[in-house]
Design an enzyme around this catalytic site. Structure first.
Site, mmCIF file in Angstrom:
data_model
loop_
_atom_site.group_PDB
_atom_site.id
_atom_site.type_symbol
_atom_site.label_atom_id
_atom_site.label_comp_id
_atom_site.label_asym_id
_atom_site.label_seq_id
_atom_site.Cartn_x
_atom_site.Cartn_y
_atom_site.Cartn_z
ATOM 1 N N ASP A 97 0.811 -1.216 0.000
ATOM 2 C CA ASP A 97 0.000 0.000 0.000
ATOM 3 C C ASP A 97 0.847 1.269 0.000
ATOM 4 O OD1 ASP A 97 -2.324 -1.398 -0.131
ATOM 5 O OD2 ASP A 97 -2.942 -1.042 1.936
ATOM 6 N N GLY A 98 1.977 1.243 0.696
ATOM 7 C CA GLY A 98 2.862 2.405 0.710
ATOM 8 C C GLY A 98 3.360 2.737 -0.685
ATOM 9 N N ASN A 104 -5.428 8.852 0.808
ATOM 10 C CA ASN A 104 -5.614 8.077 2.026
ATOM 11 C C ASN A 104 -6.118 8.953 3.176
ATOM 12 O OD1 ASN A 104 -5.220 5.215 2.475
ATOM 13 N ND2 ASN A 104 -3.838 5.781 4.134
ATOM 14 N N GLU A 105 -5.245 9.802 3.691
ATOM 15 C CA GLU A 105 -5.641 10.695 4.767
ATOM 16 C C GLU A 105 -4.681 11.857 4.874
ATOM 17 O OE1 GLU A 105 -2.324 8.978 6.125
ATOM 18 O OE2 GLU A 105 -4.014 7.607 6.191
ATOM 19 N N ASP A 147 -3.358 16.291 20.581
ATOM 20 C CA ASP A 147 -2.162 16.049 19.763
ATOM 21 C C ASP A 147 -2.399 16.278 18.279
ATOM 22 O OD1 ASP A 147 -0.728 15.431 21.992
ATOM 23 O OD2 ASP A 147 -0.770 13.262 21.709
ATOM 24 N N LYS A 165 -8.225 3.801 11.662
ATOM 25 C CA LYS A 165 -8.792 2.693 12.437
ATOM 26 C C LYS A 165 -8.058 2.516 13.764
ATOM 27 C CE LYS A 165 -9.747 -2.291 12.172
ATOM 28 N NZ LYS A 165 -8.999 -2.616 13.392
ATOM 29 N N ALA A 211 -5.737 11.977 20.784
ATOM 30 C CA ALA A 211 -5.512 12.317 22.196
ATOM 31 C C ALA A 211 -6.110 13.675 22.569
ATOM 32 C CB ALA A 211 -4.008 12.291 22.511
#
EC number: 2.7.1.23
Length: 266
Positions: free
Chosen positions: A51-52, A123-124, A152, A167, A187
């Site tokens: 995936d990377g 992805n994100e 954070d 996830k 966090a």
């Protein structure tokens, strides 16, 4: 793939991989595909490595909408984007000769920083404190001030970006056929001064998300897009929305997204 014959292989030039890619090149030529050395000449871009590597292939080729992306995973790697395994050439031959594939479109996120430059993510996008200190973000959904976050950082994910980093912070796994964004906290601090939803939330693809970073000395966040860090020295505002751009990927008919999720996590 009868009308797509120009193939570009994207991979790390490592000794053990170079030899295996050479055999893939010969396999492609045997089935009347043309292997090109410049991605601009390709209408099929194949990543090798997991995936990377797939995310890097998409980013380094500038999220092309006029070509088809395919992923080949190395055994032992996570491969939610990859439908082929390097050692299983039978599946590749079957896909090339029997057209045993479907084309799936994946949405991208548009990320606008300080109302200026627009970046894309498959992805994100993650925003994290750049120093050992929590930072404060005012979160707006469309024109509504939704919450003030202290913690954070935050993750804004596409549906396909929901199954890894997102996830791991208790975000949901989202069906990639849903056009949406998922927002997750890293966090968060909840007390009488700062109060957040405390859970991931999902926004329709028509919504806009805006994060205003409170300028209290921690206004140099670390911004990660897919698997790359963005080099920006000062950030005040970040806007997110589902992009009009989409990438097209190969999907084997017997290998759905949920079958991959089951293999990977269950």
């Amino acid at each position: 793939m009868t009308n797509r014959r120009n193939v570009y292989f994207f991979y790390k030039k490592e000794d053990d991989l170079v030899e295996k890619v050479a055999s893939l090149v010969e396999l492609a030529k045997q089935h009347n595909f043309h292997v090109v050395n410049d991605q601009k000449d390709a209408n099929i871009i194949v990543s090798i490595g997991g995936d990377g590597a797939f995310l890097q292939a998409v980013r380094k080729t500038n999220f092309r909408e006029d070509c088809l992306y395919a992923g080949i995973a190395i055994p032992g790697t996570i491969s939610l984007y990859c439908d082929f395994i390097l050692d299983d050439t039978d599946k590749m031959i079957q896909a090339m000769t029997e057209e045993n594939i479907e084309v799936r479109k994946y949405p991208l996120i548009d990320v606008k920083i300080d109302s200026d430059t627009i970046f894309h993510c498959l992805n994100e996008c993650s925003i994290r404190s750049g120093i050992i200190k929590t930072f404060v973000i005012d979160v707006h959904i469309d024109d509504l001030h939704f919450e003030t976050f202290r913690g954070d950082g935050m993750i804004i994910a596409t549906p396909t970006g929901s199954t890894a980093y997102n996830k791991s912070v208790n975000g949901a796994v989202v069906d990639p056929m849903l056009p949406c964004l998922q927002v997750s906290e890293l966090a968060s601090v909840n007390n009488n001064l700062y109060r957040t939803l405390g859970s991931s939330f999902i926004l329709s693809g028509s919504r806009k998300l805006k994060l205003n970073i409170v300028q209290d000395g921690n206004d140099h966040p670390v911004i990660g897009m897919d698997n790359e860090a963005l080099s920006i020295s000062h950030v005040k505002e970040i806007e997110f929305g589902l992009s009009e751009k989409m990438i097209k990927t190969v999907k084997l008919k017997d290998n759905s997204f949920w079958e991959k999720v089951k293999r990977t996590f269950l």
